[in-house]
Design a protein around this motif. Structure first.
Motif, PDB file in Angstrom:
ATOM      1  N   VAL A 182      -4.865  16.641  -4.126  1.00 20.52           N
ATOM      2  CA  VAL A 182      -5.175  16.152  -3.442  1.00 20.52           C
ATOM      3  C   VAL A 182      -4.460  14.673  -2.161  1.00 20.52           C
ATOM      4  N   ALA A 183      -5.370  14.251  -1.785  1.00 20.31           N
ATOM      5  CA  ALA A 183      -4.164  12.987  -1.039  1.00 20.31           C
ATOM      6  C   ALA A 183      -4.869  11.340  -1.007  1.00 20.31           C
ATOM      7  N   ILE A 184      -4.365  11.295  -1.683  1.00 22.51           N
ATOM      8  CA  ILE A 184      -4.699   9.578  -2.648  1.00 22.51           C
ATOM      9  C   ILE A 184      -3.914   8.231  -1.606  1.00 22.51           C
ATOM     10  N   ALA A 185      -4.834   7.153  -1.006  1.00 20.73           N
ATOM     11  CA  ALA A 185      -4.020   6.358  -0.927  1.00 20.73           C
ATOM     12  C   ALA A 185      -4.005   4.708  -1.387  1.00 20.73           C
ATOM     13  N   LEU A 220       4.353  15.507  -6.733  1.00 23.09           N
ATOM     14  CA  LEU A 220       3.837  14.398  -6.024  1.00 23.09           C
ATOM     15  C   LEU A 220       4.777  14.273  -4.982  1.00 23.09           C
ATOM     16  N   ARG A 221       4.136  13.716  -3.628  1.00 28.09           N
ATOM     17  CA  ARG A 221       5.453  13.981  -2.464  1.00 28.09           C
ATOM     18  C   ARG A 221       4.399  12.746  -2.041  1.00 28.09           C
ATOM     19  N   ARG A 222       5.389  10.909  -1.812  1.00 28.52           N
ATOM     20  CA  ARG A 222       4.405  10.486  -1.296  1.00 28.52           C
ATOM     21  C   ARG A 222       4.852   9.758   0.207  1.00 28.52           C
ATOM     22  N   ASP A 268       0.855  -1.503   0.122  1.00 32.89           N
ATOM     23  CA  ASP A 268      -0.581  -0.032  -0.004  1.00 32.89           C
ATOM     24  C   ASP A 268       0.562   1.053   0.129  1.00 32.89           C
ATOM     25  N   LYS A 269       0.323   1.601  -0.592  1.00 32.58           N
ATOM     26  CA  LYS A 269       0.768   3.650  -0.937  1.00 32.58           C
ATOM     27  C   LYS A 269      -0.009   4.717  -0.261  1.00 32.58           C
ATOM     28  N   ALA A 270       0.512   5.793   0.168  1.00 34.28           N
ATOM     29  CA  ALA A 270      -0.254   7.255  -0.201  1.00 34.28           C
ATOM     30  C   ALA A 270       0.597   8.133  -0.853  1.00 34.28           C
ATOM     31  N   TYR A 271      -0.085   9.199  -1.555  1.00 32.41           N
ATOM     32  CA  TYR A 271       0.956  10.646  -2.119  1.00 32.41           C
ATOM     33  C   TYR A 271      -0.188  11.665  -1.541  1.00 32.41           C
ATOM     34  N   GLN A 272       0.764  12.989  -1.593  1.00 31.34           N
ATOM     35  CA  GLN A 272      -0.301  14.319  -1.704  1.00 31.34           C
ATOM     36  C   GLN A 272       0.620  14.031  -2.982  1.00 31.34           C
ATOM     37  N   ALA A 273      -0.421  14.911  -3.736  1.00 26.27           N
ATOM     38  CA  ALA A 273      -0.523  15.373  -5.235  1.00 26.27           C
ATOM     39  C   ALA A 273      -1.556  16.560  -5.495  1.00 26.27           C
ATOM     40  N   SER A 330      -9.728   5.520  -1.333  1.00 31.18           N
ATOM     41  CA  SER A 330      -9.283   6.894  -0.696  1.00 31.18           C
ATOM     42  C   SER A 330      -8.248   8.370  -2.079  1.00 31.18           C
ATOM     43  N   VAL A 331      -9.626   9.164  -1.709  1.00 33.96           N
ATOM     44  CA  VAL A 331      -9.115  10.344  -2.264  1.00 33.96           C
ATOM     45  C   VAL A 331      -9.361  11.377  -1.407  1.00 33.96           C
ATOM     46  N   GLU A 332      -8.312  12.730  -1.008  1.00 32.61           N
ATOM     47  CA  GLU A 332      -9.467  13.332  -0.469  1.00 32.61           C
ATOM     48  C   GLU A 332      -9.051  14.897  -0.535  1.00 32.61           C
ATOM     49  N   VAL A 333      -9.831  15.934  -1.175  1.00 36.18           N
ATOM     50  CA  VAL A 333      -9.260  16.673  -1.187  1.00 36.18           C
ATOM     51  C   VAL A 333      -8.580  17.773  -1.007  1.00 36.18           C
TER      52      VAL A 333
END
Length: 292
Positions: free
Chosen positions: A163-166, A193-195, A62-67, A147-150
């Motif tokens: 957005v924050a994306i998991a 993009l930042r992981r 699993d991974k998560a990002y701020q894009a 998930s995708v969070e604005v």
């Protein structure tokens, strides 16, 4: 030295650059990474050193990002590092429209990876084929977006969305930016993009190369223990005789109902490696610390 380093990769470096730099700093040849990051991306890059490189395959995926996604622009690479294909002002785009379109990007979705990516087709990297100008039909693949969070919205001629994306493994955030722009008929590209999370490691606990170098010079650096990165796996502890047999490649009948990969210990803190339980039998998969 063996274990893991939770590296905060800097902008402009390839994942290979990071590994090469750590090899020099640590004076070790056995250094490897999990979850490649593009040069323009920053953030969590899990790095294994010493025998821990053999454990990379068992890390969670699993991974998560701020894009940051910029609308009104399309590029050859689906990020700002490529050549601009189209650029059209879309100042009338609203956050409500974007939020509605984002609902199409959760769950299991079909995604076509960017042409400029490290995926191999017939043994050749896509980015090598693209740079040679070859026409490539990239097959789609199923990826999962949890998930995708604005986080933020900035209006303008070329509005931007944070957005924050998991997500699961194999997901390209560049492709999400491209496809979201296509759904909105504005075009879209990844602007930053930042992981923040990868393979069990979090950005809040990460080290930059400069941090690592300072700790090494002060004699304070200690890698993360090999088994600390495998806490998503259940564990079994073997008595001494069974532990020795297991390390010699023998199967151990434990009669447990657990199925799948497990961490194996001789005593509470003596990590031996990774095994697999099948019908109550513990089968060696990777012996990390053999018992003599």
């Amino acid at each position: 030295m063996q274990g893991f380093i939770n590296l905060d990769k800097q902008f402009g470096w390839t994942s290979h650059d990071c590994v090469a730099r750590l090899r020099k700093l640590l004076r070790l040849k056995r250094v490897g990474h999990a979850g490649t990051l593009d040069p323009a991306a920053t953030g969590v890059l899990p790095v294994a050193v010493g025998k821990a490189t053999r454990l990379l395959q068992y890390l969670p995926t699993d991974k998560a990002y701020q894009a940051t996604i910029r609308f009104g622009v399309q590029t050859t690479t689906d990020d700002l590092q490529g050549e601009v294909i189209t650029s059209e002002v879309c100042g009338g785009l609203s956050l409500a429209e974007v939020t509605e379109a984002l609902s199409k990007f959760t769950g299991k979705i079909e995604q076509i990876p960017p042409i400029y990516s490290a995926i191999q087709i017939d043994g050749k990297r896509l980015y090598d084929l693209a740079r040679r100008g070859e026409t490539i039909e990239v097959p789609s693949r199923t990826v999962e977006i949890f998930s995708v969070e604005v986080l933020a919205w900035r209006e303008g001629d070329f509005p931007e969305l944070d957005v924050a994306i998991a997500c699961g493994s194999g997901t390209y955030i560049r492709a999400i930016a491209r496809d979201l722009g296509a759904v909105l008929n504005t075009g879209g590209t990844l602007a930053a993009l930042r992981r923040t999370h990868s393979s069990g490691f979090n950005l809040t606990d990460s080290l930059t190369v400069e941090n690592l170098e300072s700790q090494l010079q002060a004699g304070e650096f200690q890698p993360i223990s090999a088994d600390a990165a495998l806490q998503h796996l259940p564990s079994v502890t073997l008595p001494d005789i069974s532990a020795k047999r297991w390390c010699q490649g023998q199967r151990i009948d434990l009669g447990l109902e657990i199925i799948g990969k497990v961490r194996v210990y001789q005593q509470e803190n003596d990590f031996l490696g990774v095994g697999e339980l099948q019908e109550g039998v513990l089968i060696p998969q990777m012996v990390f610390e053999p018992i003599s």
